[in-house]
Design an enzyme around this catalytic site. Structure first.
Site, PDB file in Angstrom:
ATOM      1  N   LYS A 262     -30.417 -29.520  52.196  1.00 20.09           N
ATOM      2  CA  LYS A 262     -31.139 -28.520  51.406  1.00 20.09           C
ATOM      3  C   LYS A 262     -32.497 -28.364  52.100  1.00 20.09           C
ATOM      4  O   LYS A 262     -33.474 -29.032  51.778  1.00 20.09           O
ATOM      5  CB  LYS A 262     -31.274 -29.005  49.953  1.00 20.09           C
ATOM      6  CG  LYS A 262     -31.717 -27.914  48.995  1.00 20.09           C
ATOM      7  CD  LYS A 262     -31.576 -28.369  47.554  1.00 20.09           C
ATOM      8  CE  LYS A 262     -32.285 -27.438  46.580  1.00 20.09           C
ATOM      9  NZ  LYS A 262     -31.722 -26.097  46.515  1.00 20.09           N
TER      10      LYS A 262
ATOM     11  N   GLU B   5     -20.286 -19.647  48.540  1.00 20.68           N
ATOM     12  CA  GLU B   5     -21.084 -19.943  47.344  1.00 20.68           C
ATOM     13  C   GLU B   5     -22.089 -18.827  47.097  1.00 20.68           C
ATOM     14  O   GLU B   5     -22.158 -17.863  47.858  1.00 20.68           O
ATOM     15  CB  GLU B   5     -21.811 -21.275  47.517  1.00 20.68           C
ATOM     16  CG  GLU B   5     -22.753 -21.288  48.712  1.00 20.68           C
ATOM     17  CD  GLU B   5     -23.459 -22.623  48.908  1.00 20.68           C
ATOM     18  OE1 GLU B   5     -23.361 -23.508  48.060  1.00 20.68           O
ATOM     19  OE2 GLU B   5     -24.133 -22.747  49.945  1.00 20.68           O
TER      20      GLU B   5
ATOM     21  N   ARG C  19     -29.949 -36.819  47.903  1.00 25.30           N
ATOM     22  CA  ARG C  19     -29.664 -35.629  48.720  1.00 25.30           C
ATOM     23  C   ARG C  19     -30.896 -35.220  49.535  1.00 25.30           C
ATOM     24  O   ARG C  19     -30.781 -34.769  50.668  1.00 25.30           O
ATOM     25  CB  ARG C  19     -29.181 -34.464  47.847  1.00 25.30           C
ATOM     26  CG  ARG C  19     -28.724 -33.268  48.698  1.00 25.30           C
ATOM     27  CD  ARG C  19     -28.025 -32.203  47.892  1.00 25.30           C
ATOM     28  NE  ARG C  19     -28.910 -31.566  46.931  1.00 25.30           N
ATOM     29  CZ  ARG C  19     -28.505 -30.693  46.018  1.00 25.30           C
ATOM     30  NH1 ARG C  19     -27.232 -30.370  45.923  1.00 25.30           N
ATOM     31  NH2 ARG C  19     -29.364 -30.150  45.179  1.00 25.30           N
TER      32      ARG C  19
HETATM   33  C1  LIG Z   1     -27.317 -22.897  48.426  1.00 24.65           C
HETATM   34  C2  LIG Z   1     -27.093 -23.687  47.187  1.00 24.65           C
HETATM   35  N1  LIG Z   1     -25.832 -23.962  46.801  1.00 24.65           N
HETATM   36  C3  LIG Z   1     -25.571 -24.666  45.683  1.00 24.65           C
HETATM   37  C4  LIG Z   1     -26.586 -25.134  44.876  1.00 24.65           C
HETATM   38  C5  LIG Z   1     -26.267 -25.909  43.644  1.00 24.65           C
HETATM   39  O1  LIG Z   1     -26.616 -27.258  43.807  1.00 24.65           O
HETATM   40  P1  LIG Z   1     -27.063 -28.170  42.585  1.00 24.65           P
HETATM   41  O2  LIG Z   1     -25.972 -28.105  41.591  1.00 24.65           O
HETATM   42  O3  LIG Z   1     -27.210 -29.519  43.183  1.00 24.65           O
HETATM   43  O4  LIG Z   1     -28.323 -27.610  42.065  1.00 24.65           O
HETATM   44  C6  LIG Z   1     -27.915 -24.878  45.239  1.00 24.65           C
HETATM   45  C7  LIG Z   1     -29.027 -25.390  44.435  1.00 24.65           C
HETATM   46  O5  LIG Z   1     -29.584 -26.415  44.768  1.00 24.65           O
HETATM   47  C8  LIG Z   1     -28.178 -24.146  46.418  1.00 24.65           C
HETATM   48  O6  LIG Z   1     -29.427 -23.871  46.780  1.00 24.65           O
END
Ligand SMILES: Cc1ncc(COP(=O)(O)O)c(C=O)c1O
Length: 310
Positions: free
Chosen positions: A161, A195, A62
């Site tokens: 990200k 989210e 990612r």
């Molecule tokens: C905006 C956002 N959404 C969702 C997530 C959850 O992603 P993950 O399960 O890969 O940590 C994160 C964390 O990385 C995030 O920063």
């Protein structure tokens, strides 16, 4: 709840290990002025079978996906970065930790166009407890719908990200805290549930799980993908679809997923009690499965765990 960062240890910085206090950037670094960086948040768990990083490959994938979307060339291969992450944990002698790799445009010239700036890469690891508090995992947290909408794919590549994207999350978190809530829930620009500021969200109704689809401006979480797989394997139906505020408020259960939040129940949203106002049955099952997997108690999912000390 907010833990201060440590002040000793070693940080991997552009291929070498430096002392914690020496891992610095120049105030005129591009990334600082324009948010031009990509990063990951990863967990390493101490288990009875040793220390394991949860889904290292997917996180590193990612990070390179995020970099590609910003046309940033990380000057290391994915394999090298994975090795460097493991070595950073080993050199710091940690058994469980949070892992933060970051790649950003560094010091060269100042101007929005980053062409010509070096891409600096760092990896830091440190001990870390539960993000929303130990109690949150059991009793659940109180959330509010943020007045700030989640960034939109018409404006930014939301599946990246990227550092600058977190100004959106920062506003939502501050908004929630000022109103006395534990965490925010953001809607997308069409008004559907997206989210949390650092978490994906699930609703449970009549034992079926619902979660916003990729088109709802979400960051496709690695915990989200893991929970979908674990839930289906446990016999639950999982539906990815646009979710309305009303569907969330009238769900039997709602929970967050994320590397930091793990699987955290939500017991209230804006004064509306969710289900019985405590961790629900399905959430408990998913949480138990998730912790079994990350703690190396489920042989079938050892493929998600990367050993640190072999
Ligand atoms: C905006 C956002 N959404 C969702 C997530 C959850 O992603 P993950 O399960 O890969 O940590 C994160 C964390 O990385 C995030 O920063």
């Amino acid at each position: 709840m907010v833990e201060r960062l440590p002040d000793e240890g070693k940080i991997w910085y552009n291929g070498t290990f430096v002392d914690w206090k020496d891992a610095k950037v120049h105030v005129l670094s591009h990334g600082l002025h324009y948010g031009s960086g990509v990063f990951e948040g990863i967990r390493c768990y101490a288990t009875e079978k040793g220390s394991f990083i949860f889904r290292l490959k997917e996180h590193v994938d990612r990070m390179y996906h995020s970099a590609r979307l910003y046309k940033m060339d990380i000057p290391y291969s994915e394999e090298d970065l994975k090795e460097a992450i493991k070595e950073t944990i080993r050199i710091n002698g940690l058994d469980a930790c949070y892992i933060r790799p970051i790649a950003f445009y560094g010091y060269h010239h100042l101007g929005v166009n980053p062409t010509g700036c070096p891409v600096d890469v760092a990896i830091a690891v440190w001990r870390w407890g539960t993000y929303l508090g130990e109690e949150a995992l059991e009793s659940g947290i109180r959330c509010t719908f943020s007045s700030w909408r989640r960034i939109d794919p018409k404006t930014l590549p939301v599946t990246a990200k990227a550092v600058g994207h977190y100004l959106n999350s920062l506003l939502a978190v501050l908004d929630a805290k000022e109103k006395g809530f534990d965490e925010a829930i953001m809607l997308d620009s069409d008004g559907y549930v997206a989210e949390g500021p650092g978490e994906n969200i699930f609703a449970v109704k009549n034992a079926t799980l619902y979660t916003p689809e990729a088109e709802s401006s979400i960051l496709p979480g690695i915990t989200r993908a893991s929970v979908i797989e674990l839930a289906r394997e446990s016999g639950y139906e999982v539906v990815e679809k646009p979710l309305t505020k009303e569907e969330l408020l009238t769900a039997d259960e709602v929970f967050f997923t994320g590397t930091a939040a793990e699987v955290s129940p939500i017991r209230e949203i804006d004064g509306v009690r969710i289900g019985k106002g405590k961790r629900g049955e399905v959430t408990s099952v998913i949480q138990r499965k998730f912790f079994d997997v990350v703690n190396a108690r489920d042989e079938r999912y050892m493929r998600w765990l990367e050993p640190v000390y072999e």
